[in-house]
Design an enzyme around this catalytic site. Sequence first.
Site, mmCIF file in Angstrom:
data_model
loop_
_atom_site.group_PDB
_atom_site.id
_atom_site.type_symbol
_atom_site.label_atom_id
_atom_site.label_comp_id
_atom_site.label_asym_id
_atom_site.label_seq_id
_atom_site.Cartn_x
_atom_site.Cartn_y
_atom_site.Cartn_z
ATOM 1 N N CYS A 94 -17.962 19.674 -12.532
ATOM 2 C CA CYS A 94 -17.681 18.916 -10.929
ATOM 3 C C CYS A 94 -16.515 18.076 -11.125
ATOM 4 C CB CYS A 94 -18.434 18.028 -10.272
ATOM 5 S SG CYS A 94 -18.676 16.798 -9.491
ATOM 6 N N CYS A 149 -11.006 7.675 -2.098
ATOM 7 C CA CYS A 149 -11.103 8.539 -1.644
ATOM 8 C C CYS A 149 -10.375 7.686 0.138
ATOM 9 C CB CYS A 149 -11.991 9.080 -0.690
ATOM 10 S SG CYS A 149 -12.149 10.803 0.834
ATOM 11 N N CYS A 161 -23.589 12.811 -7.744
ATOM 12 C CA CYS A 161 -22.630 12.779 -6.221
ATOM 13 C C CYS A 161 -22.448 11.312 -5.161
ATOM 14 C CB CYS A 161 -22.641 13.631 -4.780
ATOM 15 S SG CYS A 161 -22.654 15.162 -5.892
ATOM 16 N N CYS A 179 -21.289 7.110 1.322
ATOM 17 C CA CYS A 179 -20.371 7.541 0.135
ATOM 18 C C CYS A 179 -19.663 6.163 -0.307
ATOM 19 C CB CYS A 179 -19.422 8.814 0.596
ATOM 20 S SG CYS A 179 -18.362 9.074 -1.445
ATOM 21 N N CYS A 231 -16.392 7.594 4.493
ATOM 22 C CA CYS A 231 -18.055 8.301 4.823
ATOM 23 C C CYS A 231 -18.504 7.161 4.872
ATOM 24 C CB CYS A 231 -18.684 9.796 4.549
ATOM 25 S SG CYS A 231 -17.417 11.399 4.458
ATOM 26 N N GLU A 244 -13.301 10.180 -13.050
ATOM 27 C CA GLU A 244 -14.751 10.775 -14.218
ATOM 28 C C GLU A 244 -15.136 12.337 -13.783
ATOM 29 O OE1 GLU A 244 -17.856 7.167 -14.733
ATOM 30 O OE2 GLU A 244 -18.222 8.411 -13.096
HETATM 31 N N1 SAH Z 1 -14.712 15.088 0.110
HETATM 32 C C1 SAH Z 1 -15.719 16.054 -0.271
HETATM 33 C C2 SAH Z 1 -15.808 15.730 -1.818
HETATM 34 C C3 SAH Z 1 -16.492 15.386 -2.889
HETATM 35 S S1 SAH Z 1 -17.820 14.589 -2.138
HETATM 36 C C4 SAH Z 1 -16.328 16.323 0.412
HETATM 37 O O1 SAH Z 1 -17.026 15.115 0.842
HETATM 38 O O2 SAH Z 1 -16.791 17.281 0.795
HETATM 39 C C5 SAH Z 1 -19.417 16.169 -3.293
HETATM 40 C C6 SAH Z 1 -20.651 15.932 -1.880
HETATM 41 O O3 SAH Z 1 -21.018 14.528 -2.279
HETATM 42 C C7 SAH Z 1 -20.308 15.940 -0.071
HETATM 43 O O4 SAH Z 1 -21.392 16.564 0.044
HETATM 44 C C8 SAH Z 1 -20.640 15.243 0.216
HETATM 45 O O5 SAH Z 1 -20.807 14.025 1.242
HETATM 46 C C9 SAH Z 1 -21.605 13.813 -1.265
HETATM 47 N N2 SAH Z 1 -22.210 12.505 -0.613
HETATM 48 C C10 SAH Z 1 -21.364 11.573 -1.392
HETATM 49 N N3 SAH Z 1 -21.959 10.543 -1.515
HETATM 50 C C11 SAH Z 1 -23.350 10.838 -1.564
HETATM 51 C C12 SAH Z 1 -24.580 10.162 -2.076
HETATM 52 N N4 SAH Z 1 -24.535 8.661 -1.810
HETATM 53 N N5 SAH Z 1 -25.845 10.971 -2.488
HETATM 54 C C13 SAH Z 1 -25.554 12.424 -2.275
HETATM 55 N N6 SAH Z 1 -24.375 12.662 -1.481
HETATM 56 C C14 SAH Z 1 -23.095 12.423 -1.303
HETATM 57 FE FE1 SF4 Z 2 -14.120 11.441 0.293
HETATM 58 FE FE2 SF4 Z 2 -16.689 10.520 -0.075
HETATM 59 FE FE3 SF4 Z 2 -16.206 11.326 2.061
HETATM 60 FE FE4 SF4 Z 2 -15.840 13.152 0.562
HETATM 61 S S1 SF4 Z 2 -17.789 11.951 0.808
HETATM 62 S S2 SF4 Z 2 -14.473 12.468 2.259
HETATM 63 S S3 SF4 Z 2 -15.407 11.727 -0.942
HETATM 64 S S4 SF4 Z 2 -15.809 9.359 1.718
#
Ligand code: SAH
Ligand code: SF4
Length: 385
Positions: free
Chosen positions: A126, A133, A362, A140, A137, A112
Amino acid sequence: MGVTLDLSRAPPASAPAKPNLTGLTRTELQAVLVEAGVVRPEKARMRAGQVWRWLHHYGVTDFSMMTDIAKETRGQFAEAFSLDRPEVVERQVSRDGTRKWLIRMAPGIEVETVYIPDVGRAGALCVSSQVGCTLNCTFCHTGTQALVRNLTAAEIVAQVQLARDDLGEWPSPKEDRRLSNIVFMGMGEPLYNLDNVAAAIDIIADHEGIAISRRRITVSTSGVVPELEALGTRTQAMLAISLHATNDPLREKLVPLNKKYPIAELMAAIRAYPGLSNAKRVTFEYVMLKGVNDSPADAKALVQLLKGVPAKINLIPFNPWPGSTYECSDWGAIETFAAILNRGGYASPIRTPRGRDILAACGQLKSESEKLRASARRKAATPST
Ligand code: SAH
Ligand code: SF4
């Protein structure tokens, strides 16, 4: 797992795909034209320059549009190469103008891409760098999907091309662009796919093409310390760090990669990021998790940690997803947190949730809409009584 292999749509084995020119770097483009025998080596630079402008300034997807190239040569090009875009499987437009495309790069490989108006100079795209991934995290949703694979440079560039097709931004407008900024904040960890991300940025930033300046391209990373310097030197992109916590025990829980690269190492690498200055600040992303990292003491610790680093802080309200164990902080807590950062000298905009009605937030990309489609399919398959 969020991605399924749909082999029924695979092209028949007997029809080998023609090489696609739209995602090649300038050097690759020259080489491919010569290798295919359609351009003589001494003409390669000139011809590649012409084709380049058609592809990346005018956005054409048909060789017959390349009117400064002889008809016969265009015909040879069309025989040998393709300019096709990947397929848009789904397109949604939110009430607030956010647009989201689900793009099928190859059978079973879907990502997406989201366009958010009024972000950056005019609007930001974006983009995703991987399907899924490998990092988990805990807040996420993308992290719960198994990685299928890295996206190629062509697949990253294609996200920009498709967005521009849809926004009607060909030829590349110099003024009044709607798509002015690119953020690598979609699915995936860009620094685990740096070769392709760097090549894509070379293509997107090229002055005779899409021409989005490197200062308007931001790469967000969860903190892959050994790749930070290479990111800066190879791309000159703006850096965003997903920090989310100011001490190692908590950050290890939220961003398990912290066990490998703890905060002190991360901060040292950030301070050494090539080109860092007051005019070129690092963005720290900080997801607001109720009762986890959102106290006034956390805010003060953040100010302390960032002392001396040219930084902006982006507070992201947590986007919950089914099964997630966190909740978003209360609005009051977020405002108090932001006020402490402001008093500490840091601009700290709260990222207002955009495109909520089309699940464009995000960390929710793809997985949520996929689930909805699955549930719609189930409903459709249920016989009515
Ligand atoms: N992997 C990279 C880029 C993609 S994630 C990274 O982690 O930076 C883009 C942003 O969205 C990151 O700051 C991530 O921590 C945030 N993010 C992921 N899941 C989220 C959620 N459920 N609510 C708010 N932010 C989130
Ligand atoms: Fe991967 Fe989500 Fe962590 Fe970004 S925030 S590194 S997309 S698991």
